[in-house]
Design an enzyme around this catalytic site. Structure first.
Site, PDB file in Angstrom:
ATOM      1  N   GLU A  49      34.991 -28.264 -66.616  1.00 40.22           N
ATOM      2  CA  GLU A  49      33.687 -28.690 -66.103  1.00 40.22           C
ATOM      3  C   GLU A  49      32.980 -27.498 -65.471  1.00 40.22           C
ATOM      4  OE1 GLU A  49      31.906 -31.214 -62.348  1.00 40.22           O
ATOM      5  OE2 GLU A  49      33.798 -31.902 -63.232  1.00 40.22           O
ATOM      6  N   ARG A  53      25.324 -25.227 -60.925  1.00 41.41           N
ATOM      7  CA  ARG A  53      24.935 -24.768 -59.593  1.00 41.41           C
ATOM      8  C   ARG A  53      24.416 -23.341 -59.577  1.00 41.41           C
ATOM      9  NH1 ARG A  53      30.289 -26.542 -56.122  1.00 41.41           N
ATOM     10  NH2 ARG A  53      30.577 -28.619 -57.050  1.00 41.41           N
ATOM     11  N   THR A  77      27.652 -31.396 -61.827  1.00 44.49           N
ATOM     12  CA  THR A  77      26.464 -31.362 -60.962  1.00 44.49           C
ATOM     13  C   THR A  77      25.213 -31.692 -61.771  1.00 44.49           C
ATOM     14  OG1 THR A  77      27.596 -29.536 -59.830  1.00 44.49           O
ATOM     15  CG2 THR A  77      25.459 -30.183 -58.984  1.00 44.49           C
ATOM     16  N   LYS A 137      33.300 -40.815 -61.632  1.00 40.79           N
ATOM     17  CA  LYS A 137      33.792 -39.770 -60.745  1.00 40.79           C
ATOM     18  C   LYS A 137      33.800 -40.336 -59.326  1.00 40.79           C
ATOM     19  CE  LYS A 137      32.394 -35.224 -58.934  1.00 40.79           C
ATOM     20  NZ  LYS A 137      31.546 -34.034 -59.169  1.00 40.79           N
TER      21      LYS A 137
END
Length: 220
Positions: A49, A53, A77, A137
């Site tokens: 993953e 960011r 994200t 998640k």
């Protein structure tokens, strides 16, 4: 080790079943992406993953998708429909969000790739179940109640499965993975900043192998 074949929403493939540990990667320099991914795959962790960011994230996803065929690279994200579109265009095979809204959920559903919307409360879990989403998640896992919280959810909400992320470490990963409603955990402990800065990919590979051992999985 779990198969690292590309997954697709149409096939019903599950992000939670790719590997028991999913490295959560923050890439500052896109040139690090390929050797880092190769080290993780060599250590037995094919599902990667890459968090959105940093400015380098999408280039990192593109590079891994093109050069590391044994990796299953996804985007983390993900917080907007634009993120969804950009991540899939870059080659992401799955999407992970820290939370969700109706707009974001619709975009992820329409993306054509598996996704894990983030939850931290029972009400959020129930709301996603109403939308037909059963895989999520759990974030921030430790701050939101940890393994004890997820264990409590298994009784009333057995159809929900989770990837706990946030505060997961070698000390507690096993506690999560033994729960029947946990498919995998996400973490970054196998990616120490000093190893990345030194481009010490052998150390990353070794830590990935240790993560496999915690999960009770043989490394490659």
């Amino acid at each position: 080790m779990t198969s690292s074949a590309p997954v697709s929403h149409a096939s019903g493939a599950s992000v939670l079943d790719l590997a028991p540990v999913v490295p959560v990667v923050v890439v500052e320099d896109a040139s690090d992406a390929v050797p880092l991914a190769r080290a993780l795959v060599a250590g037995g962790l094919p599902a990667i993953e890459v968090t959105l960011r940093t400015p380098a994230a999408l280039d990192a996803i593109r590079a891994i998708a093109a050069a590391v065929p044994d990796a299953v690279v996804g985007a983390g994200t993900v917080i907007s429909p634009a993120n969804v579109a950009d991540a899939v265009a870059a080659g992401s095979k799955f999407l992970v969000s820290p939370g969700w809204t109706g707009t974001l959920l619709a975009a992820m559903k329409a993306s054509g790739v598996p996704f894990l919307p983030g939850v931290s409360t029972t009400s959020e879990v129930v709301a996603l179940l109403e939308h037909g989403v059963t895989e999520m998640k759990f974030f921030p896992a430790e701050a939101a109640g940890g393994a004890a919280y997820l264990k409590s959810l298994a009784g009333p909400l057995p159809q929900a499965r989770f990837c706990p992320t946030g505060g997961v470490s070698p000390a507690n990963a096993g506690s999560y993975l033994k729960l029947k409603n946990v498919g995998c955990v996400g973490g970054s402990w196998m990616l120490p900043a000093d190893a990345i800065a030194a481009k010490d990919w052998d150390r990353v590979e070794a830590l990935a192998r240790e993560a496999c051992a915690i999960a009770g999985e043989p490394s490659r």
